[in-house]
Structures are given as structure tokens and as C-alpha cells.
Write a protein that holds these residues in place. Sequence first.
Motif: not given
Length: 667
Positions: A378-387
Motif C-alpha cells: 500500500q505504501e508503494k502506491r502512496n508516494s506522499r506517505l512514502r516521501d
Amino acid sequence: MAAPPSGKVVYEQEGVFIHSPCGKNDDQDSLIPGVLRVIEKENEVIVDWRPLDDTSDTSNILCAGKDSSSVVEWTQTPKEKCSRGADRPSSYEAEWDMVTTVSFKKKPHSNGDATTHANGESKWSFLFSLADLKSIKQNKEGMGWSYLVFCLKDDVKLPALHFHHGDSKLLIKCLEKHVVLNESPQDKWILLVNSQNKSLSQSFENLFDEPSYGLLQKLKKDPYTVTMGRFSKVTNYIFDSFRLSDPSSQRRPPSEMADFLNDAIPGLKINQQEEPGFEVITRIDLGKQPEVSRREPVSSEEWAKNMDSEGRILNVDYIKQLIFKGGLCHTLRKEAWKFLLGYFPWNSTKEERANLQKRKTDEYFRMKLQWKSVSEEQEKRNSRLRDYRSLIEKDVNRTDRTNKFYEGEDNPGLILLHDILMTYCMYDFDLGYVQGMSDLLSPVLYVMENEVDAFWCFVSYMDQMHQNFEEQMQGMKTQLIQLSTLLRLLDSGFCSYLESQDSGYLYFCFRWLLIRFKREFSFQDILRLWEVMWTELPCQNFHLLLCCAILESEKQQIMDKHYGFNEILKHINELSMKIDVEYILCKAEAISMQMMNCKELPQAVSEILGIESSSVTPDSDTGEDESGAVLSCPTSLYQSISTPVIAANGTRDSTQQMSETQSLTPA
């Protein structure tokens, strides 16, 4: 194959093909093998692809050089208007339409790569500066060989590069060291280059491995990184790099350096004449600064005496005045900071506060569960959270370890710091995390020693500070204008001198304002400074008067030694950890009293300080003028609770004691 451009090769991959559909037959001749490299040069990063077979026609070439945003020119040649369509494999993506309708022709350019490209390169060769990159198109999973398509800032697309030996993940990882890549909201297979956000995440230490020009370029592009990092080292580096063997011929003019710094912070360039509320400050005699003294920190006994049986604070103004004049003893901070920051209402009972903490605990852990339950996929698909996570981890690892609370790599304090910041991203996802927020949280967490209380106190602090971290930086811009206005009233001669040295915009105060002096004072001193500022006494924007106090203290050395732009920048930033907090608090309070006693205070200054009326002089006993008008900050309140004394010259006089009749008592 011709030699690649000079520089440090940080990535190299063979077996990277261009699939040319222009051949008459669909055979190996339509696959052009080559080598892809990423090359670090002194002032830019180059992406370079060259074919292994360099016997092709050299009259055509694709090149994007450093001297323009893109020097690629597309031309269509008659022989390439041959029949296509049916010959084109159906599995090719839409970008192949571009390849089948254009060819690549060299456009003349002036940089040093021209002669290299003109001698024996294929028409398919290309290179471009990473600064010119707009986006990267990736192939969908299950579409055969991994491939990428680079799109430049003028919307020119380069031919697709197919990775026959391995995939493109290592290349993407290499590029992410220099730019931030975010998934496009419209298409997850497109990575957008976000160069501005890179300024928030790039490690400051990397700047010192590069020549001076590269450092300056990155300083222009990465103001947050430079400002939040060891800025004194940057200014030393800049200062030394322009003092070469022949200063008369090689030293860069101060005006040029000033223009460079003015442009370093995007959106922050100030035109005071266009700012609302701008007022030309004429020279006004403020009179002599009064003598100011400070008292001992508020004790637990004093705090308890001002609380009723149900736990209500009896006289809020009185307690705030005590804290302003002396700060708090450390054992009291855990409780008092919750009031000062607005987490606890001042008029609440002990029972009401306990119920509030229970509700806030539930709310906190619900938000924490949101990001804790996000899977890796899921985090891979959420670039903002990952950043956000990546930025937080980098900043937490750089936390000041001089305090034992944060010692060690696996220290519980560091883990809590990370968790609270991640939860704040859930609380305010639009703002998210910006470099510098960890500086504001670490003292709060140290004092609270509790995850939930620290989070909600931090939320309250960020309510005051959020404008500092917004992308448009309007809050920072406003504060610098206000600081300039106050300093001009205080000392117009010093302001004129700074302007003559191209330092009038006071950008060297940027870090002071951004994180409220966190990196200018020791850890213990910042606890004292912040709790004094949180009282909101003796006026609005007291932190700007603290800036004025520091600058006025350094005025004599700056002017007597005729410091220029570089020297001023270097000197101001070397003050870090050398400032006496009690002396500066005395001096800033004296400046506030000096301005509030002025009979002709300019309207702009009155508004900055939040003074209701600037045309009256407060009565020394009551704080009222003859008509009964009350200033927002009557100075006599502070003069009566001042023992033992720390004078504005920084000395302590233990012989002066406050008598019982002089002290303020709760109403």
C-alpha cells in the motif's frame, strides 16, 4: 564507441536497447544496443546513452546540453516517412508513435560536448542534464522487457530505452539520489520529477563533497537543506571559495553574491513597496533603552499557590508574567507547558484535564494505527506517505544527540520522535512533514516524556508555526519584512549599512525564524527561551525583537570591522551556541519597552507588536494615559517581579531582593 562525457560515473548499464521500427525487416538490425550512464559533473548530473556500434551516420544526433532547458530539435526526414503501422509490433506502447514519426537531428550548441558528438556518434546517441528532466514513463508489468521513456521540460520525449539485461530499478534508485520522483496522480506508471521537494530531503553533508560552483548551485536550489544544515560551514565554504589567490581579479562581487542568496529561497524575494501595509519608517528618537532585570524560575510552590482546590489557575496573567520574567523550573515544565501551548485550557479543572487526556489518547492512537496498518504494498502506491516517512527517518537520524534522552541509534526517544511525526502526517496530511519539524518536536518530547502529551503539545505548537512550513513561504516572507521594519526603527544607520552590503533583506535570519532559534542556543537554553515566548508577553512577535536584540549586539563588530556581504553571513551564522539567552531576553524586553514608550510609534510597528495605541505614554504606576486608554503591555508589571536581577549587560546581582510589598500577588 566514442568516449562518454568527463565526470564521475555513478551508474552504468550495458544491454540497454533502442528498438528502431524504421527498418524494412523486423530483425536484429532494428535493435540498437547501447550503454546507459549517469555521470556526475561539477555542476550537474548527466544521463548519457550511446550505442555500441558507432559506425552509423554521424550527421544526425540528439543532445540536451547544460546551456538550455533542452537543446533537442526534432526533424522529420523524407526517408522516415516510409510505411509503418502494420510493421509495428502491437505490444509497443504509445510512445512508439513518436519514434516512428520523427528522427533526431543535431542542433548547434555552444557547450564543450559539441566536438565530441560531432566525431563518430550514431544519430541515436543522446545526453541530457537531469535538471531538464520532467518525467519518466515506465512500462506496465508483464509487458516484456523493462523500459523507460524520458520526457524533458519542453515536453520532448526521448526514444524508449529497453533493459534487456536486468531492469530499470537500479537506475531509478540512482536518480532518486538527485531528484524526488513522485507517482503521477493520473498514471501510476509515470514518475514526475519534483525538484523543489528535493530541497527538503537531500542530505546536507553531500554538499561538501563538491566544488564551490556545484555547492552554490545546490544552495540556490536547496534553501531548506542549506538553512537547516550546518549553515556556518556553508558560509565558511562560500567565503573561502571566493577568496582566491588574486582577490582583485577573482573575488566575486558582493552584489552578485547577494543576488544569488536573494534567489536562493523560491518565492521569498521581497519587494517591500508592493507588500500590503508597507510604511516608510522615518528616523525617530526612541530614547534610551531602560534597564531590565530577570528573576529566578517559577518554582513548583509558586505554581501550586496560584491554583484552587479543583486545580484551576487563579490568576493566569500573573503566572504568565512570572514565567516571562524567569521561566520555569524544570520539574514544573511537564505540567505548565501544556497550558502555555494551549493543550490544557487555563480555566480547566484537574478532572476536566484528565477527561481531555483520555479523549486525546484515544484519538492519537486511532491516527497512529492508520499509518501503522499500511502494508508495504500500500505504501508503494502512496508516494506522499512514502516521501514523508523517508524525510522523517533522515531528520530523526540527525537529531541532536547532546541530550541523553536521544543518545544511541535505537534510543526509545528517537523511536517516539519518528512515531509522533508520522502520526502528525495523518493529522495534517496536506502539510505532512517538512524538514525542521523534528527540531520543534524534540524539546517538547523531552519535557513531556509521554508520547500522547508530546503529540498534542506539538500539534498546538504547529498551529502557531505552520505558516513557516507552507510551500509558498508567505509566513517567512512576512516575518522578514516585519523584522526589517522593526530593525529600521531601532537603528536606521545599521539598516543602511546592511543594505550597502547587500544584506538588507536579512536572509541570514531565516533559520532563526524558521525553527525559533532551535539551532542557535543549547538544548537547555532553548527550553527557557521557548517557554518565555509562549507567554505571548510583553507583546506580539516578541521573537522578532529577540532577532533585533541579537543583531544590535553584533552591530558594533560588523560595522567597526567593515564586514561585507560574505563576512556578515559568516559572522551571524557562527553565533550558533555562543549566545547568552538571559542577556538576549533582557535586551529584547528592553527594546519592547523602548518602543512601547515611544510617543510617535509608526502604525506599521504598532501593528507588528500588537499595541493598541502608539500615541500615548503609559503612566508608570497604572499603565494608563490621562484618557484611560490602556496599552496592551504595561511595563510596570514586569518591573515589580524582578529578583534576583540579571541586568541587560548579562551580569547577575544577587544583593537585590524583592520585598513582600513589591511583589505581585494573585488577584
